[in-house]
Design a protein around this motif. Structure first.
Motif, PDB file in Angstrom:
ATOM      1  N   TRP A 114       0.868  -1.177   0.000  1.00  0.00           N
ATOM      2  CA  TRP A 114       0.000   0.000   0.000  1.00  0.00           C
ATOM      3  C   TRP A 114       0.900   1.220   0.000  1.00  0.00           C
ATOM      4  O   TRP A 114       1.612   1.468   0.966  1.00  0.00           O
ATOM      5  CB  TRP A 114      -0.903  -0.012   1.240  1.00  0.00           C
ATOM      6  N   LEU A 115       0.890   1.946  -1.103  1.00  0.00           N
ATOM      7  CA  LEU A 115       1.732   3.134  -1.222  1.00  0.00           C
ATOM      8  C   LEU A 115       0.851   4.378  -1.154  1.00  0.00           C
ATOM      9  O   LEU A 115      -0.113   4.509  -1.905  1.00  0.00           O
ATOM     10  CB  LEU A 115       2.487   3.114  -2.554  1.00  0.00           C
ATOM     11  N   ALA A 116       1.174   5.285  -0.228  1.00  0.00           N
ATOM     12  CA  ALA A 116       0.442   6.550  -0.158  1.00  0.00           C
ATOM     13  C   ALA A 116       1.277   7.621  -0.835  1.00  0.00           C
ATOM     14  O   ALA A 116       2.454   7.775  -0.512  1.00  0.00           O
ATOM     15  CB  ALA A 116       0.173   6.923   1.294  1.00  0.00           C
ATOM     16  N   VAL A 117       0.671   8.333  -1.790  1.00  0.00           N
ATOM     17  CA  VAL A 117       1.362   9.443  -2.442  1.00  0.00           C
ATOM     18  C   VAL A 117       0.762  10.729  -1.901  1.00  0.00           C
ATOM     19  O   VAL A 117      -0.442  10.952  -2.021  1.00  0.00           O
ATOM     20  CB  VAL A 117       1.183   9.388  -3.970  1.00  0.00           C
ATOM     21  N   ILE A 118       1.585  11.546  -1.232  1.00  0.00           N
ATOM     22  CA  ILE A 118       1.060  12.789  -0.666  1.00  0.00           C
ATOM     23  C   ILE A 118       1.773  13.991  -1.275  1.00  0.00           C
ATOM     24  O   ILE A 118       2.835  13.856  -1.875  1.00  0.00           O
ATOM     25  CB  ILE A 118       1.155  12.813   0.881  1.00  0.00           C
ATOM     26  N   GLY A 119       1.186  15.130  -1.113  1.00  0.00           N
ATOM     27  CA  GLY A 119       1.751  16.351  -1.676  1.00  0.00           C
ATOM     28  C   GLY A 119       0.670  17.415  -1.724  1.00  0.00           C
ATOM     29  O   GLY A 119      -0.518  17.100  -1.662  1.00  0.00           O
ATOM     30  N   HIS A 120       1.083  18.684  -1.828  1.00  0.00           N
ATOM     31  CA  HIS A 120       0.109  19.782  -1.867  1.00  0.00           C
ATOM     32  C   HIS A 120      -0.682  19.738  -3.168  1.00  0.00           C
ATOM     33  O   HIS A 120      -0.299  19.051  -4.106  1.00  0.00           O
ATOM     34  CB  HIS A 120       0.844  21.119  -1.779  1.00  0.00           C
ATOM     35  N   ASN A 121      -1.757  20.552  -3.200  1.00  0.00           N
ATOM     36  CA  ASN A 121      -2.465  20.710  -4.473  1.00  0.00           C
ATOM     37  C   ASN A 121      -1.472  21.266  -5.485  1.00  0.00           C
ATOM     38  O   ASN A 121      -0.690  22.153  -5.157  1.00  0.00           O
ATOM     39  CB  ASN A 121      -3.623  21.699  -4.303  1.00  0.00           C
ATOM     40  N   HIS A 178      -4.453  13.351   0.879  1.00  0.00           N
ATOM     41  CA  HIS A 178      -3.830  14.304   1.780  1.00  0.00           C
ATOM     42  C   HIS A 178      -4.337  14.086   3.198  1.00  0.00           C
ATOM     43  O   HIS A 178      -4.193  14.944   4.048  1.00  0.00           O
ATOM     44  CB  HIS A 178      -3.992  15.748   1.307  1.00  0.00           C
ATOM     45  N   ASP A 179      -4.895  12.903   3.437  1.00  0.00           N
ATOM     46  CA  ASP A 179      -5.324  12.551   4.777  1.00  0.00           C
ATOM     47  C   ASP A 179      -4.165  11.832   5.476  1.00  0.00           C
ATOM     48  O   ASP A 179      -3.767  10.743   5.081  1.00  0.00           O
ATOM     49  CB  ASP A 179      -6.552  11.643   4.705  1.00  0.00           C
ATOM     50  N   MET A 180      -3.619  12.470   6.528  1.00  0.00           N
ATOM     51  CA  MET A 180      -2.423  11.916   7.154  1.00  0.00           C
ATOM     52  C   MET A 180      -2.700  10.639   7.935  1.00  0.00           C
ATOM     53  O   MET A 180      -1.822   9.794   8.066  1.00  0.00           O
ATOM     54  CB  MET A 180      -1.774  12.963   8.068  1.00  0.00           C
ATOM     55  N   ASN A 181      -3.924  10.492   8.452  1.00  0.00           N
ATOM     56  CA  ASN A 181      -4.235   9.240   9.146  1.00  0.00           C
ATOM     57  C   ASN A 181      -4.194   8.075   8.173  1.00  0.00           C
ATOM     58  O   ASN A 181      -3.731   6.992   8.495  1.00  0.00           O
ATOM     59  CB  ASN A 181      -5.606   9.312   9.801  1.00  0.00           C
ATOM     60  N   PHE A 183       7.366  10.726   9.056  1.00  0.00           N
ATOM     61  CA  PHE A 183       6.882  11.652  10.080  1.00  0.00           C
ATOM     62  C   PHE A 183       8.010  12.126  10.991  1.00  0.00           C
ATOM     63  O   PHE A 183       7.933  13.191  11.586  1.00  0.00           O
ATOM     64  CB  PHE A 183       5.747  11.021  10.885  1.00  0.00           C
ATOM     65  N   GLU A 184       9.088  11.327  11.125  1.00  0.00           N
ATOM     66  CA  GLU A 184      10.226  11.770  11.912  1.00  0.00           C
ATOM     67  C   GLU A 184      10.974  12.882  11.197  1.00  0.00           C
ATOM     68  O   GLU A 184      11.437  13.825  11.822  1.00  0.00           O
ATOM     69  CB  GLU A 184      11.196  10.605  12.121  1.00  0.00           C
ATOM     70  N   GLU A 185      11.111  12.716   9.877  1.00  0.00           N
ATOM     71  CA  GLU A 185      11.984  13.633   9.149  1.00  0.00           C
ATOM     72  C   GLU A 185      11.261  14.859   8.599  1.00  0.00           C
ATOM     73  O   GLU A 185      11.856  15.918   8.483  1.00  0.00           O
ATOM     74  CB  GLU A 185      12.689  12.889   8.010  1.00  0.00           C
ATOM     75  N   GLN A 186       9.982  14.687   8.217  1.00  0.00           N
ATOM     76  CA  GLN A 186       9.255  15.828   7.636  1.00  0.00           C
ATOM     77  C   GLN A 186       8.422  16.471   8.730  1.00  0.00           C
ATOM     78  O   GLN A 186       7.275  16.098   8.944  1.00  0.00           O
ATOM     79  CB  GLN A 186       8.338  15.361   6.500  1.00  0.00           C
ATOM     80  N   LEU A 187       8.989  17.435   9.428  1.00  0.00           N
ATOM     81  CA  LEU A 187       8.288  17.990  10.579  1.00  0.00           C
ATOM     82  C   LEU A 187       7.135  18.908  10.177  1.00  0.00           C
ATOM     83  O   LEU A 187       6.299  19.253  10.997  1.00  0.00           O
ATOM     84  CB  LEU A 187       9.266  18.699  11.501  1.00  0.00           C
ATOM     85  N   ASP A 188       7.087  19.305   8.899  1.00  0.00           N
ATOM     86  CA  ASP A 188       5.986  20.170   8.474  1.00  0.00           C
ATOM     87  C   ASP A 188       4.702  19.378   8.205  1.00  0.00           C
ATOM     88  O   ASP A 188       3.637  19.949   8.061  1.00  0.00           O
ATOM     89  CB  ASP A 188       6.389  20.970   7.224  1.00  0.00           C
ATOM     90  N   LEU A 189       4.806  18.057   8.151  1.00  0.00           N
ATOM     91  CA  LEU A 189       3.591  17.248   7.962  1.00  0.00           C
ATOM     92  C   LEU A 189       2.907  17.064   9.301  1.00  0.00           C
ATOM     93  O   LEU A 189       3.565  16.814  10.307  1.00  0.00           O
ATOM     94  CB  LEU A 189       3.960  15.860   7.423  1.00  0.00           C
ATOM     95  N   PHE A 240      -2.523  11.551  15.597  1.00  0.00           N
ATOM     96  CA  PHE A 240      -2.716  12.134  16.917  1.00  0.00           C
ATOM     97  C   PHE A 240      -1.684  11.712  17.959  1.00  0.00           C
ATOM     98  O   PHE A 240      -1.161  12.539  18.700  1.00  0.00           O
ATOM     99  CB  PHE A 240      -4.129  11.824  17.436  1.00  0.00           C
ATOM    100  N   ALA A 241      -1.361  10.419  18.048  1.00  0.00           N
ATOM    101  CA  ALA A 241      -0.472   9.928  19.097  1.00  0.00           C
ATOM    102  C   ALA A 241       0.889  10.622  19.024  1.00  0.00           C
ATOM    103  O   ALA A 241       1.441  11.041  20.040  1.00  0.00           O
ATOM    104  CB  ALA A 241      -0.307   8.422  18.977  1.00  0.00           C
ATOM    105  N   GLU A 242       1.402  10.761  17.812  1.00  0.00           N
ATOM    106  CA  GLU A 242       2.699  11.417  17.646  1.00  0.00           C
ATOM    107  C   GLU A 242       2.616  12.902  18.020  1.00  0.00           C
ATOM    108  O   GLU A 242       3.525  13.448  18.621  1.00  0.00           O
ATOM    109  CB  GLU A 242       3.163  11.230  16.189  1.00  0.00           C
ATOM    110  N   ARG A 243       1.470  13.529  17.677  1.00  0.00           N
ATOM    111  CA  ARG A 243       1.285  14.925  18.026  1.00  0.00           C
ATOM    112  C   ARG A 243       1.283  15.094  19.546  1.00  0.00           C
ATOM    113  O   ARG A 243       1.889  16.011  20.092  1.00  0.00           O
ATOM    114  CB  ARG A 243      -0.038  15.431  17.457  1.00  0.00           C
TER     115      ARG A 243
END
Lengths: 270, 285, 274
Positions: free
Chosen positions: C35-42, C199-202, C228-234, C238-241
């Motif tokens: 399962w590959l999630a591709v994320i990125g801005h509009n 663009h749903d992080m969950n 999530f460790e390396e890209q702090l702008d994402l 919830f648990a990590e937050r």
């Protein structure tokens, strides 16, 4: 828009609802031709009784049929009026310069009126008791021989069924855009004709744009799902021809025979 | 401005088909300056409630009082115009109502309909466009040439330009990415405070409710089944479950921790900050 | 693990006169069952990638190979039936007037015999829990139910790859969660590969791998914890937050990414020690 009865489906489980749409369509078209056999009061009486019986079989209230006639009543009355004016013969009831009303004119007027109403009733019976998609399927199958003439029957009927499927969406969307513009202070159906026309722009433009987007999405979805026009496709929606369907066509032939017999017996005009 | 519903019942009449009652004897009092979130699943009557606030759905029974204007069954022509000016309504996917040749014309459409002079309307268009975070350069552009997020902002600007005192929004962040959604909602929250608006927000996202709203209304089958401040509403798990309503992430996590450790936190936590505070307070972290 | 999708030096632009490319020099592979999630801005080129993968657009340069078939040459009907695409707006992808008619559409296109269609449709609708709704009008269903039907339409064709083009975005959080767990179950039982553009992080956090697109390039690819460790702008789940909040308040937690399970366990253990 919501008052239109012709073309609307009323769910039910009557004998007519269960007939194969092909049988209904064939019988309906046939009935319109048979109507032209009628030429005296006996034949009209038989056809009237037949129409009434079919309407009773549909389990739909009589009032709904009357509502189907209402939008067309002026057209009917106009035709009847012309018929009365321009048919001569028999006794003259009124002679008023260029306007004469004769016996035959009146009788013909009544006949024309009956013919119109029966055609509307019978076509309403068909649409009220048949799902639009079933009618599309029936048209598709009945017109299939035309494919030999290179007419793209499958494509046309797919177009028809997709349009049918989008009618509710389009109505919802129209309602939504109208609400949104009313919330921004537009008032519909007020002021001069010009002003009223102007209020239509904020409705039709968004609808037009969204329909175009929708069409593009739809075309993409169809392509991704492997649709290619002109290729052979199987059909999931199956129609079943049963005994009652054959029976219904047989009844139509009986009706024709009866009409031809009553015609030669002679009546008014013979 | 206060919104008062007094046993309001309403339904749609579509030709021969009458829909089941979409609002059933609603009693509701939204105080001036309150921020209320409306929750409920599809078909619960949320959208109808919103429409009733804008006179797009007229009660068949009971009455609605917005400020000092009253709407009840029958003709309300004059009060409708007044209410629609006072209540700004942002529909779901509002960008689908854009139609004009330029962004400026589209934003001015509402104010002009309510009799604002052209020069004033144009100035307002410019102001609200800056407020929603867009460059006034686009005023002369076609709204159809903009990106999805920009269109949404222009559509919302078109409502704000009417200078409403009540703001009613149906999922203003739907379909946007998290950053875009957050921006829109924070904008709305800051107007709410700045202009002392009465705001009603329909949303499915409980974290939005926790972050932005003060009060919560839960709807089911055309009725209001719960109405109160958010903390007391989210403390009633059993009731919420009955209406198939979620709780915010923080509250869900709190309940899980309480269940597994047996330690009860001192308060109902709705945001990540509150939960972190509470966990430290009871020495769980 | 054998790769089922191989993308090599993929480049694309909508307008050939403009220098800037919508996608430039993309290369990646996806393994069978992944399962590959591709994320990125509009505007990052996510949706363009989806259209290229299913052959709705043609790449300017580079190649896409799915299940051993080159997407551009052999994009006939049989090639297509290996890949399913679920669109963002459930409304616009329905063709049939009932749920089962719609699932049938793809099968009709490959000229499948009637008896086989009936079997496949029944099975596919049961897999997504929509069998009871088979004769319903799709326009009367909720958003989540509509997407389930759309997915059944793909499953009936026994695809090896399903692409979700922001397919869960328009759903409310609850139906989103439910549909996600149905899909995760399907991947295991039906051995399907998923590329989810989102663009749903969950949703991204529950993927096997996340790939971040920015301005048409891959800027990062790796496991959710790494990302999530390396890209702090994402915005992480919830648990990590919560973990980050607790750290700023002086709590002692490991620096690496923590899932909800790990977080709950840690807090419980802490409780026992105290």
């Amino acid at each position: 828009m919501n008052k239109l009865i012709l073309g609307r489906y009323f769910p039910g489980d009557s004998w007519l609802h269960r007939l194969d749409p092909r049988a209904k369509l064939l019988a309906g078209v046939y009935f319109i031709f048979v109507l032209f056999l009628a030429n005296n009061w006996e034949t009209y009486l038989v056809l009237g009784l037949f129409t009434f019986a079919v309407m009773r079989l549909s389990d739909v209230k009589f009032g709904i049929y009357l509502r189907g006639v209402r939008p067309l009543i002026w057209l009917i009355l106009f035709t009847v009026f012309l018929q009365i004016l321009f048919t001569a013969g028999g006794e003259i009831y009124l002679d008023w310069g260029p306007i004469t009303i004769s016996e035959f004119g009146l009788i013909n007027g009544v006949y024309i009126f009956c013919r119109f109403v029966m055609i509307i009733f019978i076509s309403t019976v068909i649409t009220l008791t048949t799902k639009p998609i079933d009618l599309t399927d029936a048209i598709n199958i009945l017109l299939r021989p035309l494919q030999k003439l290179r007419i793209p029957v499958d494509e046309l009927s797919l177009m028809l069924s997709i349009s049918l499927r989008f009618i509710p969406n389009l109505l919802d969307e129209t309602q939504k855009v109208m609400d949104a513009q009313r919330a921004r202070g537009t008032e519909f159906g007020e002021g001069s004709l010009f002003r009223q026309m102007k209020t239509l722009v904020p409705i039709f433009l968004p609808l037009f744009v969204s329909s175009l987007n929708r069409a593009e999405d739809m075309a993409n979805a169809m392509e991704v799902r492997g649709y290619q026009s002109g290729e052979k496709r199987s059909i999931f929606r199956q129609l079943y021809w049963r005994r009652r369907d054959t029976l219904s066509l047989f009844i139509m032939i009986l009706l024709t025979t009866l009409l031809i017999w009553l015609r030669t017996e002679g009546g008014i005009g013979h | 401005m206060q919104l008062l519903f007094d046993s309001v019942t309403a339904d749609y009449q579509l030709g021969p088909i009458r829909s089941p009652r979409v609002l059933r004897s609603i009693d509701m009092n939204l105080k001036s300056g309150s921020f209320t979130a409306v929750i409920g699943h599809t078909g619960s009557g949320k959208s109808s409630l919103l429409k009733a606030m804008n006179g797009l759905l007229i009660p068949t029974d009971g009455q609605i009082k917005i400020g000092d204007t009253v709407i009840k069954a029958g003709k309300n022509k004059r009060s409708l115009k007044k209410i629609r000016k006072q209540v700004g309504m942002v529909f779901q996917f509002p960008e689908s109502q854009l139609f004009a040749e330029t962004v400026e014309q589209d934003i001015c459409f509402g104010p002009l309909n309510f009799g604002v002079p052209l020069i004033k309307a144009k100035k307002m268009a410019r102001d609200v466009l800056i407020q929603v975070g867009l460059d006034p350069i686009i005023l002369t552009k076609s709204p159809f040439s903009l990106s999805g997020g920009q269109k949404r902002r222009v559509a919302i600007a078109g409502i704000l330009a009417m200078q409403p005192e009540v703001l009613v929004l149906d999922e203003p962040g739907a379909g946007l990415d998290p950053a875009g959604k957050k921006e829109i909602l924070s904008l709305i929250a800051s107007w709410h405070h700045e202009k002392k608006l009465t705001t009603v927000l329909v949303t499915h996202d409980m974290d939005d409710v926790a972050t932005y709203a003060d009060d919560v209304i839960i709807m089911n089958e055309g009725q209001i089944v719960m109405h109160g401040d958010k903390r007391s509403i989210f403390s009633e798990e059993k009731e919420l479950k009955k209406w198939h309503v979620d709780v915010p992430d923080a509250r869900r996590f709190q309940l899980r921790i309480e269940q597994e450790t047996g330690v009860i936190l001192p308060q109902v936590c709705l945001t990540v900050e509150e939960l972190a505070e509470a966990l430290i307070e009871v020495n769980l972290a | 693990m054998k790769p089922i999708v191989k993308v090599k030096n993929l480049t694309f632009k909508y307008d050939k006169r403009i220098e800037e490319e919508t996608l430039s020099d993309l290369s990646f592979t996806v393994n069978q069952g992944e399962w590959l999630a591709v994320i990125g801005h509009n505007g990052s080129g996510k949706s363009t990638l989806a259209k290229l993968l299913v052959g709705l657009l043609e790449p300017e340069e580079g190649s896409i190979c799915i299940a051993g078939l080159n997407v551009n040459d052999t994009m006939n009907r049989n090639g297509r039936s290996h890949i399913g695409l679920v669109f963002q707006n459930p409304e616009n992808q329905f063709i049939g007037t009932t749920v089962e008619d719609d699932v049938a559409f793809g099968l009709e296109n490959i000229n499948m015999p009637y008896e086989e269609m009936v079997k496949r449709i029944g099975k596919a609708l049961k897999l997504v829990d929509m069998y009871e709704f088979r004769s319903h009008d799709p326009s009367r269903l909720s958003g989540g139910q509509k997407q389930r039907v759309a997915i059944a339409g793909m499953l009936a064709l026994k695809p090896s790859l399903i692409i979700l083009d922001e397919a869960l975005v328009m759903l409310d959080p609850k139906s989103r969660r439910e549909l996600l767990s149905t899909l995760q179950h399907l991947i295991k039982t039906e051995n399907i590969t998923v590329i989810s553009i989102t663009h749903d992080m969950n949703e991204a956090a529950s993927a096997d791998r996340i790939m971040i697109l920015e301005k048409g390039r891959i800027v990062k690819s790796g496991s959710p914890s790494l990302i999530f460790e390396e890209q702090l702008d994402l915005q992480p789940p919830f648990a990590e937050r919560l973990k980050r909040e607790l750290i700023t308040r002086g709590g002692e937690f490991p620096e690496n990414y923590m899932t909800e399970e790990e977080m709950v366990r840690r807090l419980c253990n802490y409780c026992l020690i105290v």
